[in-house]
Design a protein around this motif. Structure first.
Motif, PDB file in Angstrom:
ATOM      1  N   ALA A 194       0.835  -1.207   0.000  1.00  8.83           N
ATOM      2  CA  ALA A 194       0.000   0.000   0.000  1.00  8.83           C
ATOM      3  C   ALA A 194       0.870   1.257   0.000  1.00  8.83           C
ATOM      4  CB  ALA A 194      -0.923  -0.010   1.224  1.00  8.83           C
ATOM      5  N   VAL A 195       1.927   1.253   0.805  1.00  8.99           N
ATOM      6  CA  VAL A 195       2.814   2.414   0.876  1.00  8.99           C
ATOM      7  C   VAL A 195       3.476   2.668  -0.477  1.00  8.99           C
ATOM      8  CG1 VAL A 195       4.997   3.238   1.861  1.00  8.99           C
ATOM      9  CG2 VAL A 195       3.230   2.289   3.363  1.00  8.99           C
ATOM     10  N   LYS A 196       3.864   1.615  -1.163  1.00 10.81           N
ATOM     11  CA  LYS A 196       4.517   1.765  -2.463  1.00 10.81           C
ATOM     12  C   LYS A 196       3.636   2.529  -3.447  1.00 10.81           C
ATOM     13  CE  LYS A 196       6.255  -0.880  -6.426  1.00 10.81           C
ATOM     14  NZ  LYS A 196       6.469  -2.226  -6.985  1.00 10.81           N
ATOM     15  N   GLY A 197       2.371   2.119  -3.568  1.00 10.77           N
ATOM     16  CA  GLY A 197       1.467   2.783  -4.508  1.00 10.77           C
ATOM     17  C   GLY A 197       1.202   4.227  -4.129  1.00 10.77           C
ATOM     18  N   LEU A 198       1.003   4.477  -2.834  1.00  6.40           N
ATOM     19  CA  LEU A 198       0.727   5.838  -2.376  1.00  6.40           C
ATOM     20  C   LEU A 198       1.948   6.739  -2.562  1.00  6.40           C
ATOM     21  CD1 LEU A 198      -1.142   4.795   0.878  1.00  6.40           C
ATOM     22  CD2 LEU A 198      -2.178   6.040  -1.036  1.00  6.40           C
ATOM     23  N   TRP A 199       3.114   6.238  -2.245  1.00 10.15           N
ATOM     24  CA  TRP A 199       4.340   7.037  -2.365  1.00 10.15           C
ATOM     25  C   TRP A 199       4.646   7.356  -3.827  1.00 10.15           C
ATOM     26  CZ3 TRP A 199       7.387  10.065   0.284  1.00 10.15           C
ATOM     27  CH2 TRP A 199       8.664  10.357  -0.196  1.00 10.15           C
ATOM     28  N   ASP A 200       4.504   6.367  -4.697  1.00 12.24           N
ATOM     29  CA  ASP A 200       4.763   6.612  -6.118  1.00 12.24           C
ATOM     30  C   ASP A 200       3.821   7.663  -6.684  1.00 12.24           C
ATOM     31  OD1 ASP A 200       6.803   4.793  -6.035  1.00 12.24           O
ATOM     32  OD2 ASP A 200       5.739   3.195  -7.084  1.00 12.24           O
ATOM     33  N   ALA A 201       2.562   7.639  -6.242  1.00 10.96           N
ATOM     34  CA  ALA A 201       1.610   8.661  -6.701  1.00 10.96           C
ATOM     35  C   ALA A 201       2.010  10.042  -6.198  1.00 10.96           C
ATOM     36  CB  ALA A 201       0.201   8.299  -6.226  1.00 10.96           C
ATOM     37  N   ASP A 202       2.492  10.126  -4.972  1.00  5.05           N
ATOM     38  CA  ASP A 202       2.955  11.411  -4.429  1.00  5.05           C
ATOM     39  C   ASP A 202       4.133  11.964  -5.218  1.00  5.05           C
ATOM     40  OD1 ASP A 202       1.045  11.158  -2.506  1.00  5.05           O
ATOM     41  OD2 ASP A 202       2.424  10.799  -0.834  1.00  5.05           O
ATOM     42  N   ARG A 203       5.043  11.097  -5.598  1.00  2.75           N
ATOM     43  CA  ARG A 203       6.230  11.549  -6.330  1.00  2.75           C
ATOM     44  C   ARG A 203       5.851  12.010  -7.741  1.00  2.75           C
ATOM     45  NH1 ARG A 203       6.861  11.667  -2.372  1.00  2.75           N
ATOM     46  NH2 ARG A 203       7.052  13.839  -2.989  1.00  2.75           N
ATOM     47  N   ALA A 204       4.899  11.323  -8.332  1.00  2.00           N
ATOM     48  CA  ALA A 204       4.451  11.739  -9.663  1.00  2.00           C
ATOM     49  C   ALA A 204       3.807  13.123  -9.616  1.00  2.00           C
ATOM     50  CB  ALA A 204       3.463  10.712 -10.223  1.00  2.00           C
ATOM     51  N   GLU A 205       3.152  13.434  -8.494  1.00  2.00           N
ATOM     52  CA  GLU A 205       2.499  14.737  -8.325  1.00  2.00           C
ATOM     53  C   GLU A 205       3.473  15.808  -7.844  1.00  2.00           C
ATOM     54  OE1 GLU A 205      -1.025  16.699  -5.515  1.00  2.00           O
ATOM     55  OE2 GLU A 205      -0.967  14.521  -5.826  1.00  2.00           O
ATOM     56  N   GLY A 206       4.629  15.377  -7.303  1.00  2.00           N
ATOM     57  CA  GLY A 206       5.562  16.335  -6.723  1.00  2.00           C
ATOM     58  C   GLY A 206       5.067  16.903  -5.414  1.00  2.00           C
ATOM     59  N   LEU A 207       4.339  16.110  -4.641  1.00  2.00           N
ATOM     60  CA  LEU A 207       3.692  16.569  -3.422  1.00  2.00           C
ATOM     61  C   LEU A 207       4.723  16.782  -2.308  1.00  2.00           C
ATOM     62  CD1 LEU A 207       0.736  17.076  -2.519  1.00  2.00           C
ATOM     63  CD2 LEU A 207       0.738  14.753  -1.588  1.00  2.00           C
ATOM     64  N   LYS A 208       4.567  17.871  -1.560  1.00  2.00           N
ATOM     65  CA  LYS A 208       5.466  18.174  -0.439  1.00  2.00           C
ATOM     66  C   LYS A 208       4.968  17.466   0.821  1.00  2.00           C
ATOM     67  CE  LYS A 208       6.902  22.746  -2.099  1.00  2.00           C
ATOM     68  NZ  LYS A 208       6.923  24.209  -1.778  1.00  2.00           N
ATOM     69  N   LEU A 209       5.021  16.151   0.786  1.00  2.00           N
ATOM     70  CA  LEU A 209       4.551  15.344   1.903  1.00  2.00           C
ATOM     71  C   LEU A 209       5.657  14.377   2.320  1.00  2.00           C
ATOM     72  CD1 LEU A 209       2.337  14.391   3.846  1.00  2.00           C
ATOM     73  CD2 LEU A 209       1.530  12.840   2.025  1.00  2.00           C
ATOM     74  N   HIS A 210       6.219  14.606   3.507  1.00  2.00           N
ATOM     75  CA  HIS A 210       7.205  13.686   4.073  1.00  2.00           C
ATOM     76  C   HIS A 210       6.467  12.536   4.756  1.00  2.00           C
ATOM     77  CE1 HIS A 210      11.136  15.550   3.561  1.00  2.00           C
ATOM     78  NE2 HIS A 210      10.577  16.726   3.767  1.00  2.00           N
ATOM     79  N   ILE A 211       6.959  11.326   4.552  1.00  2.00           N
ATOM     80  CA  ILE A 211       6.407  10.147   5.210  1.00  2.00           C
ATOM     81  C   ILE A 211       7.491   9.558   6.108  1.00  2.00           C
ATOM     82  CG2 ILE A 211       5.351   7.886   4.922  1.00  2.00           C
ATOM     83  CD1 ILE A 211       3.635  10.165   3.840  1.00  2.00           C
TER      84      ILE A 211
END
Length: 417
Positions: free
Chosen positions: A121-138
């Motif tokens: 689950a983390v993999k899919g969510l993180w990859d989507a964040d990177r594609a968006e360039g989101l400023k979200l640290h996990i």
């Protein structure tokens, strides 16, 4: 609580990562009760971004004042059971805050390994964040290093940075709790047990009930398949009793009931090592296959594990010179492993009657170490024999007649290469 304010160096490491744009998932991994959660909380209150901190095993637990932002309060409405869908829901809320913030946002999930199939689950969510360039640290925390490692290597390769948190060193316990060397040798390096060391029965009950049992029951038996849990527990106690000694798997089988085969014992010893309890040090032989086939030298990774069930008080342990010597050697072994792994490999060496207590290897550098805990021990001949067999190396005598124990424990393993 420490007798004076104290902050581990990993706090600054985490602050540095949080000050950068989010390039990688941040993993905080280490044994139970070494201060991972406190470390992260200390970092959070020293930086400027909003954050969301959720203990996965207590998703509805109230927050302590001073450790939450206004956004955290909103997150706690209508919390769901911690499964993959719950994880997605929390992540989506963090995304919403991040999109509305110029500085970005931080989502922290404590005990992440308790969510089934968390890494996928983390993999899919993180990859989507990177594609968006989101400023979200996990930031992800876990006290089951084996499961954390499995999830990271199988699903998240190339997507994370690991901040490894180990047992507290002598220098840390001295600075935070005024431990002297004898305190550290006997009571070990668990910060949560420090307030109880002047009441030894209470201290022993705390170590056994709050540290040892949860580490075995929750971090191993509930998190990975163990066909013979009684055997694993017996192996743990055997490792505590024989810490600092070389013990073949055949001899282990003779000491244990329902011992199974040597492969099972080796696997269970790996599980105990990954949980930060006991490590099986392999013999240095030059060839990897020979090292793996050797009899392990058992070593607790925190001396409290060895002494809490020993039956000795601190005064009685000091009076038994043989036992105290094993405490000194176990402390040195734990220090080398905790401050060196994975950059420095730890071994022992023995050939016939000649031996050295520890060998550390980093790249092409080798250091051999002999520990002397009492007077009149003399120089360790095994150091010279090792050098004759394996070539250039640094030879160290630690303890009586050599580097003082306290000085040796005040520097990480890499310092001695």
């Amino acid at each position: 609580m420490p007798s004076k304010p104290y902050q581990r160096q990993e706090v600054n490491t985490l602050l540095g990562r949080l000050a950068e744009p989010p390039r990688f998932l941040i993993f905080i991994a280490g044994p139970r009760q070494v201060g991972k959660t406190t470390l992260v909380r200390n970092a959070l209150v020293q930086q400027q971004k909003t954050y969301h901190f959720i203990p996965v095993d207590q998703p509805d637990a109230p927050r302590l004042p001073g450790f939450m932002s206004a956004e955290e309060v909103a997150y706690k409405q209508d919390a769901s059971p911690p499964d993959a869908a719950w994880l997605v829901s929390q992540w989506q809320r963090a995304r919403a805050v991040a999109r509305d913030s110029e500085e970005g946002h931080i989502l922290v999930l404590d005990e992440i390994q308790k969510i089934p199939r968390w890494s996928e689950a983390v993999k899919g969510l993180w990859d989507a964040d990177r594609a968006e360039g989101l400023k979200l640290h996990i930031v992800l925390l876990g006290s089951s290093p084996l499961l954390m490692q499995k999830g990271m290597t199988e699903s998240l390769a190339g997507r994370f940075e690991l901040i490894r948190v180990t047992h507290w060193s002598f220098l840390e316990m001295h600075e935070a709790f005024d431990y002297d060397l004898d305190d550290y040798l006997y009571f070990g390096g668990y910060p949560g047990s420090a307030p109880y060391i002047r009441d030894e029965p209470r201290w022993r009950n705390y170590v056994r009930g709050s540290l040892i049992e949860p580490s075995i029951e929750k971090d191993i038996l509930m998190m990975t398949r163990v066909d013979k849990p009684a055997l694993l527990k017996h192996l743990f106690h055997l490792g505590c009793n024989y810490s600092g000694q070389i013990l073949s798997y055949t001899k282990m089988q003779g000491q244990l009931q329902d011992a199974g085969n040597t492969v099972t014992l080796a696997h269970y010893l790996d599980l105990l090592g990954n949980a930060g309890l006991i490590y099986g040090i392999q013999k240095f032989a030059g060839q990897k296959y020979r090292q793996r086939a050797s009899s392990p030298k058992l070593n607790v990774l925190n001396n409290a594990l060895m002494t809490a069930g020993s039956g000795y008080t601190k005064a009685e342990a000091k009076a038994d010179r043989s036992y105290w010597g094993r405490l000194v050697e176990s402390t040195v072994g734990a220090h080398l492993y905790n401050t060196g792994h994975p950059d420095c490999q730890l071994y022992y060496w023995r050939e016939g009657s000649r031996e050295v207590d520890f060998v550390i290897q980093g790249g092409r550098k080798l250091t051999v170490i002999e520990v002397k805990s009492g007077p009149g021990s003399g120089y360790a001949e095994g150091l010279d024999v090792f050098a004759e067999s394996f070539g250039k190396c640094r030879k160290l005598l630690v303890g009586e007649g050599g580097i003082p124990i306290a000085e040796f424990l005040s520097h990480p393993a890499e310092h001695w290469l």
